[in-house]
Design a protein around this motif. Structure first.
Motif, PDB file in Angstrom:
ATOM      1  N   LEU A  72       0.835  -1.201   0.000  1.00 20.61           N
ATOM      2  CA  LEU A  72       0.000   0.000   0.000  1.00 20.61           C
ATOM      3  C   LEU A  72       0.869   1.250   0.000  1.00 20.61           C
ATOM      4  O   LEU A  72       0.614   2.209  -0.741  1.00 20.61           O
ATOM      5  N   VAL A  73       1.919   1.253   0.827  1.00 25.53           N
ATOM      6  CA  VAL A  73       2.830   2.397   0.868  1.00 25.53           C
ATOM      7  C   VAL A  73       3.534   2.563  -0.479  1.00 25.53           C
ATOM      8  O   VAL A  73       3.767   3.682  -0.944  1.00 25.53           O
ATOM      9  N   ALA A  74       3.838   1.430  -1.128  1.00 23.44           N
ATOM     10  CA  ALA A  74       4.509   1.470  -2.423  1.00 23.44           C
ATOM     11  C   ALA A  74       3.588   1.906  -3.555  1.00 23.44           C
ATOM     12  O   ALA A  74       4.062   2.206  -4.658  1.00 23.44           O
ATOM     13  N   GLY A  75       2.277   1.948  -3.303  1.00 25.86           N
ATOM     14  CA  GLY A  75       1.332   2.294  -4.359  1.00 25.86           C
ATOM     15  C   GLY A  75       1.011   1.136  -5.276  1.00 25.86           C
ATOM     16  O   GLY A  75       0.455   1.326  -6.361  1.00 25.86           O
ATOM     17  N   LEU A  76       1.337  -0.091  -4.837  1.00 22.64           N
ATOM     18  CA  LEU A  76       1.071  -1.281  -5.646  1.00 22.64           C
ATOM     19  C   LEU A  76      -0.321  -1.835  -5.416  1.00 22.64           C
ATOM     20  O   LEU A  76      -0.805  -2.645  -6.211  1.00 22.64           O
ATOM     21  N   LEU A  77      -0.956  -1.420  -4.322  1.00 17.58           N
ATOM     22  CA  LEU A  77      -2.326  -1.824  -4.003  1.00 17.58           C
ATOM     23  C   LEU A  77      -3.131  -0.586  -3.633  1.00 17.58           C
ATOM     24  O   LEU A  77      -2.592   0.344  -3.033  1.00 17.58           O
ATOM     25  N   PRO A  78      -4.423  -0.572  -3.959  1.00 17.90           N
ATOM     26  CA  PRO A  78      -5.264   0.542  -3.506  1.00 17.90           C
ATOM     27  C   PRO A  78      -5.752   0.306  -2.081  1.00 17.90           C
ATOM     28  O   PRO A  78      -6.043  -0.834  -1.691  1.00 17.90           O
ATOM     29  N   ALA A  79      -5.829   1.355  -1.299  1.00 19.22           N
ATOM     30  CA  ALA A  79      -6.364   1.249   0.055  1.00 19.22           C
ATOM     31  C   ALA A  79      -7.882   1.150   0.003  1.00 19.22           C
ATOM     32  O   ALA A  79      -8.524   1.668  -0.913  1.00 19.22           O
ATOM     33  N   THR A  80      -8.462   0.484   0.988  1.00 14.71           N
ATOM     34  CA  THR A  80      -9.912   0.458   1.113  1.00 14.71           C
ATOM     35  C   THR A  80     -10.407   1.778   1.697  1.00 14.71           C
ATOM     36  O   THR A  80     -11.408   2.333   1.256  1.00 14.71           O
ATOM     37  N   SER A  81      -9.687   2.272   2.679  1.00 23.06           N
ATOM     38  CA  SER A  81      -9.988   3.599   3.233  1.00 23.06           C
ATOM     39  C   SER A  81      -8.717   4.155   3.857  1.00 23.06           C
ATOM     40  O   SER A  81      -7.729   3.443   4.031  1.00 23.06           O
ATOM     41  N   GLY A  82      -8.741   5.431   4.191  1.00 15.52           N
ATOM     42  CA  GLY A  82      -7.574   6.075   4.755  1.00 15.52           C
ATOM     43  C   GLY A  82      -6.667   6.625   3.679  1.00 15.52           C
ATOM     44  O   GLY A  82      -7.019   6.658   2.493  1.00 15.52           O
ATOM     45  N   ALA A  83      -5.483   7.084   4.086  1.00  9.24           N
ATOM     46  CA  ALA A  83      -4.586   7.752   3.147  1.00  9.24           C
ATOM     47  C   ALA A  83      -3.132   7.506   3.512  1.00  9.24           C
ATOM     48  O   ALA A  83      -2.797   7.241   4.671  1.00  9.24           O
ATOM     49  N   ILE A  84      -2.275   7.596   2.494  1.00  7.04           N
ATOM     50  CA  ILE A  84      -0.816   7.525   2.658  1.00  7.04           C
ATOM     51  C   ILE A  84      -0.227   8.700   1.906  1.00  7.04           C
ATOM     52  O   ILE A  84      -0.631   8.997   0.776  1.00  7.04           O
ATOM     53  N   ALA A  85       0.731   9.377   2.512  1.00 11.24           N
ATOM     54  CA  ALA A  85       1.449  10.460   1.832  1.00 11.24           C
ATOM     55  C   ALA A  85       2.937  10.252   2.026  1.00 11.24           C
ATOM     56  O   ALA A  85       3.399   9.869   3.106  1.00 11.24           O
ATOM     57  N   ILE A  86       3.696  10.479   0.968  1.00 11.04           N
ATOM     58  CA  ILE A  86       5.152  10.435   1.021  1.00 11.04           C
ATOM     59  C   ILE A  86       5.669  11.789   0.570  1.00 11.04           C
ATOM     60  O   ILE A  86       5.379  12.237  -0.538  1.00 11.04           O
ATOM     61  N   GLY A  87       6.387  12.449   1.460  1.00  9.20           N
ATOM     62  CA  GLY A  87       6.873  13.791   1.149  1.00  9.20           C
ATOM     63  C   GLY A  87       5.746  14.757   0.837  1.00  9.20           C
ATOM     64  O   GLY A  87       5.901  15.666   0.017  1.00  9.20           O
ATOM     65  N   GLY A  88       4.600  14.549   1.482  1.00 12.43           N
ATOM     66  CA  GLY A  88       3.452  15.418   1.265  1.00 12.43           C
ATOM     67  C   GLY A  88       2.620  15.069   0.048  1.00 12.43           C
ATOM     68  O   GLY A  88       1.581  15.693  -0.184  1.00 12.43           O
ATOM     69  N   LYS A  89       3.028  14.074  -0.727  1.00 10.69           N
ATOM     70  CA  LYS A  89       2.301  13.686  -1.934  1.00 10.69           C
ATOM     71  C   LYS A  89       1.494  12.432  -1.669  1.00 10.69           C
ATOM     72  O   LYS A  89       2.030  11.411  -1.229  1.00 10.69           O
ATOM     73  N   THR A  90       0.193  12.492  -1.921  1.00  7.68           N
ATOM     74  CA  THR A  90      -0.682  11.354  -1.686  1.00  7.68           C
ATOM     75  C   THR A  90      -0.312  10.185  -2.602  1.00  7.68           C
ATOM     76  O   THR A  90      -0.097  10.370  -3.802  1.00  7.68           O
ATOM     77  N   VAL A  91      -0.228   9.002  -2.016  1.00  9.55           N
ATOM     78  CA  VAL A  91       0.127   7.804  -2.783  1.00  9.55           C
ATOM     79  C   VAL A  91      -1.136   7.198  -3.383  1.00  9.55           C
ATOM     80  O   VAL A  91      -2.003   6.710  -2.665  1.00  9.55           O
ATOM     81  N   LYS A  92      -1.234   7.244  -4.698  1.00 12.15           N
ATOM     82  CA  LYS A  92      -2.338   6.607  -5.417  1.00 12.15           C
ATOM     83  C   LYS A  92      -1.827   5.608  -6.448  1.00 12.15           C
ATOM     84  O   LYS A  92      -2.586   4.823  -6.997  1.00 12.15           O
ATOM     85  N   GLU A  93      -0.530   5.664  -6.712  1.00  6.43           N
ATOM     86  CA  GLU A  93       0.142   4.784  -7.652  1.00  6.43           C
ATOM     87  C   GLU A  93       1.619   4.780  -7.278  1.00  6.43           C
ATOM     88  O   GLU A  93       2.046   5.584  -6.439  1.00  6.43           O
ATOM     89  N   PRO A  94       2.435   3.890  -7.851  1.00  5.73           N
ATOM     90  CA  PRO A  94       3.863   3.891  -7.520  1.00  5.73           C
ATOM     91  C   PRO A  94       4.508   5.237  -7.809  1.00  5.73           C
ATOM     92  O   PRO A  94       4.288   5.837  -8.859  1.00  5.73           O
ATOM     93  N   LEU A  95       5.297   5.725  -6.856  1.00  2.00           N
ATOM     94  CA  LEU A  95       5.963   7.017  -6.994  1.00  2.00           C
ATOM     95  C   LEU A  95       7.412   6.823  -7.412  1.00  2.00           C
ATOM     96  O   LEU A  95       8.057   5.833  -7.042  1.00  2.00           O
ATOM     97  N   ASP A  96       7.943   7.783  -8.170  1.00  2.00           N
ATOM     98  CA  ASP A  96       9.337   7.717  -8.593  1.00  2.00           C
ATOM     99  C   ASP A  96      10.296   7.818  -7.417  1.00  2.00           C
ATOM    100  O   ASP A  96      11.451   7.373  -7.508  1.00  2.00           O
TER     101      ASP A  96
END
Length: 276
Positions: A72-96
């Motif tokens: 989920l943190v890697a953006g490889l799976l979608p969350a059912t609810s809640g949110a993840i942010a890396i460096g202030g950017k919401t994770v919805k897909e794999p980030l560079d």
């Protein structure tokens, strides 16, 4: 020794982490899988903040959702609810800005070590030639200089996994996610890899999230150890590992290290999980 949380409640960072910039922010995160037999909950609400440059390890019983959380943190799976942010950017897909190391090194047998490492930048559509110097620096850091032209079958298991770590870092991500990266190695090689990973982390200061079944490995490597409950997984406790760095492997025999491992292991014995 500091125990921060003993319930699936919002988990505060350690005092040291609190003084640094938040890098990974996980808020009320849940995951439920759908199957023919109905809904299968994997994660109860997870709240966790990881500081920039912090090394956090997660341990928990088999099937508790540790790997699901990492994906989920890697953006490889979608969350059912809640949110993840890396460096202030919401994770919805794999980030560079993220590198991932799995249990298997997954090196292509027809490519030499250098070209396996550079596969990362090729897949991201970047100029491979521009990253050759970065690959060379990482190979030296990982103790693989001189093996650039070797093929995976010419390397030991530990060397292959070091190459996989180099591949995850070659595009200079700020976050390194590791899912049981040394689980397939023998005990002695695993300990050496723990020491190598600590050295690489000290040199690069990436933010690291490590999934492991080994409590000693978690205590040796991490600034904090997150303990997860049985499925559906939730945060049961968080330990600050206030051991000095760099840590020699001999620290595993010292009383403070043993107390950490014993205290963490008690969680699993209490729930009848003896596989730790």
């Amino acid at each position: 020794m500091a125990l921060h949380a003993v319930a699936p409640a919002p988990a505060a960072p350690s005092p040291v982490a609190a003084a640094r910039e938040a890098h990974i922010e996980i808020s009320s995160l849940t995951k439920t899988y759908k199957s023919k037999g109905g809904h299968v909950p994997s994660l109860r609400p997870i709240d966790l903040t990881i500081a920039r440059g912090e090394f956090v390890a997660i341990v928990g019983p088999s099937g508790c959702g540790k790997s699901t959380l990492l994906k989920l943190v890697a953006g490889l799976l979608p969350a059912t609810s809640g949110a993840i942010a890396i460096g202030g950017k919401t994770v919805k897909e794999p980030l560079d800005d993220v590198g991932i190391v799995f249990q298997s090194p997954v090196l292509l047998p027809w490519r030499n070590v250098r070209d396996n490492i550079l596969l990362q930048v090729e897949m991201r559509g970047r100029d491979k030639a521009a990253y050759r110097a970065a690959a060379a620096r990482l190979l030296k850091t990982a103790g693989l200089d001189g093996f650039e032209e070797r093929f995976p079958w010419e390397l030991s298991g530990g060397m292959q996994q070091r190459a996989a770590i180099c591949r995850a870092l070659v595009h200079d991500p700020s976050v390194l996610l590791m899912d049981e990266p040394f689980g397939a190695l023998d005990a002695m090689t695993r300990e050496r890899m723990n020491a190598e990973l600590q050295r690489i982390w000290i040199e690069t200061r990436k933010t690291v999230l490590l999934i492991t079944h080994s409590i000693p490995e978690a205590v040796y490597l991490a600034d904090r150890v997150v303990v997860m409950s049985n499925r559906p997984g939730a945060i049961e406790a968080i330990y600050d590992i206030d051991l000095p760095r760099p840590r020699e492997l001999s620290i595993m025999g010292e009383s403070q290290f043993v107390r950490f491992t014993q205290d963490i292991r008690k969680h699993f014995f209490a729930e009848g999980n003896l596989d730790h």
